[in-house]
Design an enzyme around this catalytic site. Sequence first.
Site, PDB file in Angstrom:
ATOM      1  N   ASP A 120     -41.057 -61.029 -23.487  1.00  0.00           N
ATOM      2  CA  ASP A 120     -40.885 -61.423 -24.881  1.00  0.00           C
ATOM      3  C   ASP A 120     -41.185 -62.911 -25.001  1.00  0.00           C
ATOM      4  O   ASP A 120     -41.122 -63.652 -24.013  1.00  0.00           O
ATOM      5  CB  ASP A 120     -39.454 -61.133 -25.353  1.00  0.00           C
ATOM      6  N   GLU A 151     -45.491 -57.597 -25.968  1.00  0.00           N
ATOM      7  CA  GLU A 151     -45.859 -56.412 -25.184  1.00  0.00           C
ATOM      8  C   GLU A 151     -47.077 -55.706 -25.767  1.00  0.00           C
ATOM      9  O   GLU A 151     -47.958 -55.250 -25.028  1.00  0.00           O
ATOM     10  CB  GLU A 151     -44.660 -55.465 -25.098  1.00  0.00           C
ATOM     11  N   VAL A 212     -32.274 -64.490 -37.187  1.00  0.00           N
ATOM     12  CA  VAL A 212     -30.928 -64.967 -36.867  1.00  0.00           C
ATOM     13  C   VAL A 212     -31.075 -65.988 -35.751  1.00  0.00           C
ATOM     14  O   VAL A 212     -31.721 -65.722 -34.741  1.00  0.00           O
ATOM     15  CB  VAL A 212     -30.008 -63.810 -36.421  1.00  0.00           C
ATOM     16  N   GLY A 220     -34.101 -54.614 -28.324  1.00  0.00           N
ATOM     17  CA  GLY A 220     -35.259 -53.723 -28.226  1.00  0.00           C
ATOM     18  C   GLY A 220     -34.877 -52.339 -27.741  1.00  0.00           C
ATOM     19  O   GLY A 220     -35.406 -51.327 -28.216  1.00  0.00           O
ATOM     20  N   ASP A 221     -33.945 -52.284 -26.785  1.00  0.00           N
ATOM     21  CA  ASP A 221     -33.452 -51.002 -26.273  1.00  0.00           C
ATOM     22  C   ASP A 221     -32.733 -50.229 -27.377  1.00  0.00           C
ATOM     23  O   ASP A 221     -32.896 -49.010 -27.516  1.00  0.00           O
ATOM     24  CB  ASP A 221     -32.501 -51.232 -25.099  1.00  0.00           C
TER      25      ASP A 221
END
Length: 298
Positions: A120, A151, A212, A220-221
């Site tokens: 990332d 990615e 934020v 992401g998960d």
Amino acid sequence: MSQDDTPRVLSIQSHVVHGYVGNKSAVFPLQVLGFEVDSINTVQFSTHTAYKHIKGYVLNNDQMKELVEGLVLNEVDYYTHFLTGYSRSPDSLREIAKIIKQLREKNPNLIYVCDPVMGDNGKMYVPEEILPVYRDVLVPLADILTPNQFEAELITGIPMKDLDGALRVIQRLHDMGVKTVVLSSTDLGDEENMIGLASTGGSCYKIPIPKVEATFTGTGDLFAALFLAWSHLTGNDVKLALEKTIATLQSIVVDTYQTARASHLTGKIPPRFTELRLVQNKTVIEDPKIKLKAVKIN
């Protein structure tokens, strides 16, 4: 065959003893939303890697094969969905490709959701040898792909500096065989918002994601798990699934940030205070209130 109509997910990704990344981020929300979830942990660490001290171990290929073999021998290898995330070795990804093909022999309609976890913000946190395996082996097998901006750029080789670049990336991923492409977060120059994008069947939608000012791990998960769930629950309504996913994720992130900032009024917040507050937001996961609408862009 499954005994009832309850959707069943096999999730292969990381695990931590404390905190919420990988399977710890994915399993609870999926269960809350009515999915049976079996999980295989590619790594087991005490905490995620943003902490100062990392302890734990990595599941090797033989161990993964043995676990799947046990599922097959006991005839509990029927799944409606297959979800993969963080894995540290190219060999483990190749083994996952074999597992996908094996599961599809039992259920040809299996939905494979691939979160190609590599890095990332311009930085890889897995070995570089993983990229070609994702690109050439796993991505073509995926029904739903949920990369972040970095990615997606790695997989396609296409830079994403604006919306046109993002659309080129999405089309390239479709050309690689992916039915539904979801970019979980893109920074296309807006100071206030990230952009989420979802594309399937010739229709593409975008949604603003307010930024934020803190760093969170496991988002992401969580995104991949939520999108899997809401895709199924909405009958593959990509627009609504994207809205429900972002509504849930944004509520959890904002609540986590506000709670952490209350005890750390200034400066960077330590990782242990920015662990996603999933349990505290169970009702949000069950019934997210949509405040941000997705807009069709083509």
